[in-house]
Design an enzyme around this catalytic site. Structure first.
Site, PDB file in Angstrom:
ATOM      1  N   THR A 154       0.864  -1.179   0.000  1.00  0.00           N
ATOM      2  CA  THR A 154       0.000   0.000   0.000  1.00  0.00           C
ATOM      3  C   THR A 154       0.897   1.224   0.000  1.00  0.00           C
ATOM      4  OG1 THR A 154      -0.172  -0.239   2.409  1.00  0.00           O
ATOM      5  CG2 THR A 154      -2.002  -1.052   1.093  1.00  0.00           C
ATOM      6  N   LYS A 199       5.444  -8.622   3.082  1.00  0.00           N
ATOM      7  CA  LYS A 199       4.006  -8.335   3.113  1.00  0.00           C
ATOM      8  C   LYS A 199       3.315  -9.291   2.135  1.00  0.00           C
ATOM      9  CE  LYS A 199       1.185  -4.225   3.814  1.00  0.00           C
ATOM     10  NZ  LYS A 199       1.159  -2.747   3.746  1.00  0.00           N
ATOM     11  N   GLU A 258       4.410  -5.472  16.653  1.00  0.00           N
ATOM     12  CA  GLU A 258       3.872  -4.353  15.891  1.00  0.00           C
ATOM     13  C   GLU A 258       2.464  -4.037  16.364  1.00  0.00           C
ATOM     14  OE1 GLU A 258       4.257  -6.070  12.013  1.00  0.00           O
ATOM     15  OE2 GLU A 258       2.628  -7.487  12.309  1.00  0.00           O
TER      16      GLU A 258
END
Length: 277
Positions: free
Chosen positions: A31, A148, A181
């Protein structure tokens, strides 16, 4: 809602039901934040995709062609959005293979889509966020850690939890109890001139914005440590920052029962990296 979608360079919104991205999560995505005609930190985004593709054994990406298609999508987004917007790039191994066994010479599926940046992200930049401890832990898998990839079921399980009132996102640990995270952001813990960010060798996503902040801290002369961080250490930190490609960087004002003040570095980071929404 997406403003536009391209599949393999053509403006359409469907992929094959036999695509391995759908069947197995066999692929990668990114993204990216677009400001005007610019895809922010594009070189770093593409380098991470290349590294992830190598980890999964995907064919070498067509760098020049991909850059051109991203630039064209970004330019179209300028006319569709009144401010910064999100460009999502998804790359799967495509169709083929026998069950889990991938095809020897796959034809990649590429999906580019444009989206609004959530409006509350600008509020997060000014007000900060609070994190609740997630009951869902991330599995430790060094073969996939950092990249990712398309299999985000852990994140789906995390986001299915109901946040308590006053919290904005989840703090996530791995199955060994190490802080990794937030559900969609990397973390930086600050104590004086020392910046600590969790090691992602076993789990988590090494975000592009995480890389930008790490470079900034090193160039500014801070002592940067990349290591395991345990929840019991939270009481020792003065400030906490969260980062991702869309909201840039925000202050974390609380994690569970721990409170943190806004770091004076936040304003400088937003300015120097041009991240203000």
């Amino acid at each position: 809602m997406s403003k536009a979608i391209w599949v393999n360079g053509q403006q359409e919104d469907s992929v094959s039901a036999f695509d391995r991205g759908l069947a197995y999560g066999d692929g990668l995505f990114a993204t990216m934040r677009c400001s005007g005609n610019e895809v922010r930190f594009l070189d770093s985004q593409l380098l991470r995709l290349v590294q992830g593709a190598a980890r999964l054994g995907l064919p070498t990406l067509d760098d020049d062609g991909l850059r051109q298609r991203l630039a064209e999508a970004c330019a179209q987004g300028v006319s569709a959005f009144s401010q910064d917007f999100c460009l999502k790039l998804l790359i799967s191994r495509g169709c083929g293979g026998r069950g889990y066994l991938p095809p020897a010479a796959p034809t990649l599926t590429e999906v580019i889509s444009l989206h609004e940046i959530p409006s509350h992200y600008s509020d997060w930049q000014t007000q900060g966020i609070r994190l609740q401890m997630s009951q869902v832990s991330l599995a430790r898998q060094p073969l996939l850690a950092g990249i990712k990839h398309l299999n985000r079921l852990e994140q789906v399980l995390i986001r299915r939890q109901t946040l308590s009132e006053g919290y904005d996102d989840w703090l996530v640990c791995d199955t060994a109890g190490n802080i990794i995270e937030a559900s969609m952001a990397n973390l930086f813990f600050i104590q004086g001139r020392t910046i600590v960010t969790p090691s992602l060798q076993q789990a988590g996503v090494a975000g592009v914005m995480r890389e930008q902040l790490m470079l900034w801290f090193v160039e500014a002369g801070f002592n940067l440590e990349v290591r395991s961080v345990l929840p019991r250490e939270l009481a020792h930190f003065d400030h906490v920052l969260a980062s991702n490609s869309l909201f840039g960087v925000v202050a974390v004002t609380g994690i569970a029962e721990h409170n943190f003040s806004h770091s004076p570095l936040l304003t400088q980071l937003l300015h120097d990296l041009k991240l203000t929404l």
